[in-house]
Scaffold this motif. Structure first.
Motif, PDB file in Angstrom:
ATOM      1  N   GLY A   1       0.558   9.150  72.703  1.00 36.08           N
ATOM      2  CA  GLY A   1      -0.119   7.974  73.216  1.00 36.08           C
ATOM      3  C   GLY A   1      -0.971   7.319  72.145  1.00 36.08           C
ATOM      4  N   PRO A   2      -1.657   6.229  72.465  1.00 39.49           N
ATOM      5  CA  PRO A   2      -2.515   5.537  71.494  1.00 39.49           C
ATOM      6  C   PRO A   2      -3.628   6.467  71.014  1.00 39.49           C
ATOM      7  CG  PRO A   2      -2.857   4.684  73.717  1.00 39.49           C
ATOM      8  CD  PRO A   2      -1.669   5.578  73.788  1.00 39.49           C
ATOM      9  N   GLN A   3      -3.754   6.593  69.714  1.00 45.45           N
ATOM     10  CA  GLN A   3      -4.643   7.597  69.156  1.00 45.45           C
ATOM     11  C   GLN A   3      -6.116   7.211  69.175  1.00 45.45           C
ATOM     12  OE1 GLN A   3      -3.420  10.915  68.126  1.00 45.45           O
ATOM     13  NE2 GLN A   3      -2.077   9.931  69.622  1.00 45.45           N
TER      14      GLN A   3
ATOM     15  N   VAL B   1       5.979   9.978  67.063  1.00 39.33           N
ATOM     16  CA  VAL B   1       5.955   8.515  67.146  1.00 39.33           C
ATOM     17  C   VAL B   1       4.799   8.116  68.060  1.00 39.33           C
ATOM     18  CG1 VAL B   1       7.253   6.427  67.695  1.00 39.33           C
ATOM     19  CG2 VAL B   1       8.468   8.492  66.934  1.00 39.33           C
ATOM     20  N   ASP B   2       3.971   7.190  67.602  1.00 40.49           N
ATOM     21  CA  ASP B   2       2.868   6.705  68.439  1.00 40.49           C
ATOM     22  C   ASP B   2       3.392   5.692  69.448  1.00 40.49           C
ATOM     23  OD1 ASP B   2       1.068   8.271  67.117  1.00 40.49           O
ATOM     24  OD2 ASP B   2       0.219   6.661  65.897  1.00 40.49           O
ATOM     25  N   GLY B   3       2.993   5.865  70.712  1.00 44.46           N
ATOM     26  CA  GLY B   3       3.331   4.927  71.760  1.00 44.46           C
ATOM     27  C   GLY B   3       2.071   4.288  72.315  1.00 44.46           C
ATOM     28  N   ASP B   4       2.210   3.615  73.462  1.00 44.96           N
ATOM     29  CA  ASP B   4       1.067   2.875  73.998  1.00 44.96           C
ATOM     30  C   ASP B   4       0.784   3.196  75.466  1.00 44.96           C
ATOM     31  OD1 ASP B   4       3.269   1.747  75.185  1.00 44.96           O
ATOM     32  OD2 ASP B   4       2.910  -0.289  74.465  1.00 44.96           O
ATOM     33  N   PHE B   5       1.414   4.273  75.970  1.00 46.29           N
ATOM     34  CA  PHE B   5       1.260   4.680  77.377  1.00 46.29           C
ATOM     35  C   PHE B   5       1.907   3.697  78.346  1.00 46.29           C
ATOM     36  CE2 PHE B   5      -2.663   7.736  77.136  1.00 46.29           C
ATOM     37  CZ  PHE B   5      -1.826   8.764  76.743  1.00 46.29           C
ATOM     38  N   GLU B   6       2.755   2.771  77.867  1.00 40.77           N
ATOM     39  CA  GLU B   6       3.414   1.799  78.726  1.00 40.77           C
ATOM     40  C   GLU B   6       4.933   2.025  78.681  1.00 40.77           C
ATOM     41  OE1 GLU B   6       1.662  -0.161  80.607  1.00 40.77           O
ATOM     42  OE2 GLU B   6      -0.297   0.101  79.659  1.00 40.77           O
ATOM     43  N   PHE B   7       5.659   1.429  79.638  1.00 42.61           N
ATOM     44  CA  PHE B   7       7.111   1.609  79.725  1.00 42.61           C
ATOM     45  C   PHE B   7       7.805   1.224  78.418  1.00 42.61           C
ATOM     46  CE2 PHE B   7       6.066   0.401  84.270  1.00 42.61           C
ATOM     47  CZ  PHE B   7       6.163   1.685  84.778  1.00 42.61           C
ATOM     48  N   GLU B   8       7.461   0.031  77.912  1.00 45.19           N
ATOM     49  CA  GLU B   8       8.142  -0.484  76.718  1.00 45.19           C
ATOM     50  C   GLU B   8       7.873   0.386  75.498  1.00 45.19           C
ATOM     51  OE1 GLU B   8       8.714  -4.701  74.247  1.00 45.19           O
ATOM     52  OE2 GLU B   8       7.163  -4.529  75.789  1.00 45.19           O
TER      53      GLU B   8
END
Length: 330
Positions: free
Chosen positions: A182-184, A213-220
């Protein structure tokens, strides 16, 4: 109330006793008062009552809402708990905007809510200057980083949860395991990543280049991260996705690539949103007790209202593994 008393031919205190049903009033007098109330279309003033009792029976909540169903499920638990305890909930969505958060915070505090729940992005902390002007209003931070203030804090044990999720994949025979973090700038996201790294180190398994891989906690974010992972050589056998919303995006990316779960890729999520058990296949994930989180937050606020001098509380919720069909055997 004076108009009602005049029409019914009774005192204002008698009208109050009838409305609040807190003292015996004869049936004849009660009928006179209720008839006057009906004729005058009278309703008690919640504002006047709150000024007299110095409480509004309302709770304010600041939330950075998103498409992530986790937040909606937490709010549902908070609202239900408020209702069961005779409180109303005022919900403000900050949308991750610092100015909007401070403005909403000021509005809630000016309305003299009895307590405040805060569940926002850590990169925008609530204004200490605004909170300092209302020292008598308690607050609880939900699923948040340590906060330098007098607030009680309720947190998920994200370090343990991330470790449990990765250990589950390892126990099923997977060795090439990636992580969509998720976003760090969020402590839960950092701790879930650390839990993944700890489990891999304990099992003496390498984390290959590009596997985090860093994501953003959202579907996309989950969709884009999975597309990146599919370009790697060697390709991962399994992925720990740091929340269920991103896991939904992972499922779509794998579907578009013509891959099946778990035969071509095992997927592990986090949060156990309601949708998780209805995905195809049902998503293995780490359960966060969202309804219990809402109930605990309200009860913590009410305890603080009754015991304002009690020491600050840090309450940690224990994660639980939900093993489903998205993780197979290697």
């Amino acid at each position: 109330m004076k108009d009602v008393a005049r029409l019914a031919g009774v005192s204002t205190s008698t009208v109050s006793h009838v409305i609040n049903n807190n003292r015996f009033v004869s049936e004849t007098i009660r009928e006179k008062v209720t008839s006057a109330i009906s004729e005058l279309n009278y309703a008690p003033s919640a504002l006047a009552r709150s000024l007299k009792l110095n409480q509004t029976r309302t709770i304010g909540m600041l939330l950075t809402a998103s498409s992530n169903p986790f937040y909606a499920e937490v709010v549902r638990g908070v609202e239900r708990s408020c209702y069961e305890r005779g409180y109303s909930l005022i919900l403000c969505n900050t949308e991750g905007d610092k100015d909007r958060m401070d403005r909403s915070l000021e509005t809630l505090l000016q309305k003299r809510v009895d307590g405040l729940l805060i569940m926002c992005t850590e990169s925008h902390l609530p204004s200490a200057e605004i909170l300092g002007r209302y020292p008598s209003i308690p607050s609880v931070m939900m699923d948040w980083a340590p906060f330098e203030g007098g607030s009680d804090i309720i947190q998920d044990n994200s370090l343990l949860g991330g470790e449990m999720a990765t250990q589950h994949l390892i126990s099923r025979g997977y060795t090439h395991i990636a992580c969509i973090a998720g976003p760090q700038d969020k402590t839960p996201a950092r701790l879930r990543l650390e839990g993944y790294q700890r489990a891999m180190a304990t099992a003496e398994l390498p984390i290959l280049p590009g596997y985090i891989v860093d994501g953003d906690f959202e579907f996309e974010g989950g969709f884009n991260a999975m597309q990146h992972l599919l370009t790697l050589d060697p390709r991962p056998q399994a992925v720990f996705t740091s929340n269920d919303a991103m896991a939904v995006g992972v499922y779509q990316a794998l579907f578009q690539a013509g891959m099946t779960i778990p035969q071509d890729m095992a997927v592990m999520g986090y949060d156990d949103i309601e949708l998780a058990r209805y995905m195809t296949p049902p998503l293995s994930t780490i359960h966060q007790p969202k309804d219990e989180l809402g109930e605990l937050a309200i009860d913590t606020l009410l305890h603080r209202l009754s015991s304002p001098d009690a020491s600050q509380q840090l309450l940690v919720l224990t994660p639980e593994l939900m093993a489903r069909a998205s993780v197979g055997e290697r």
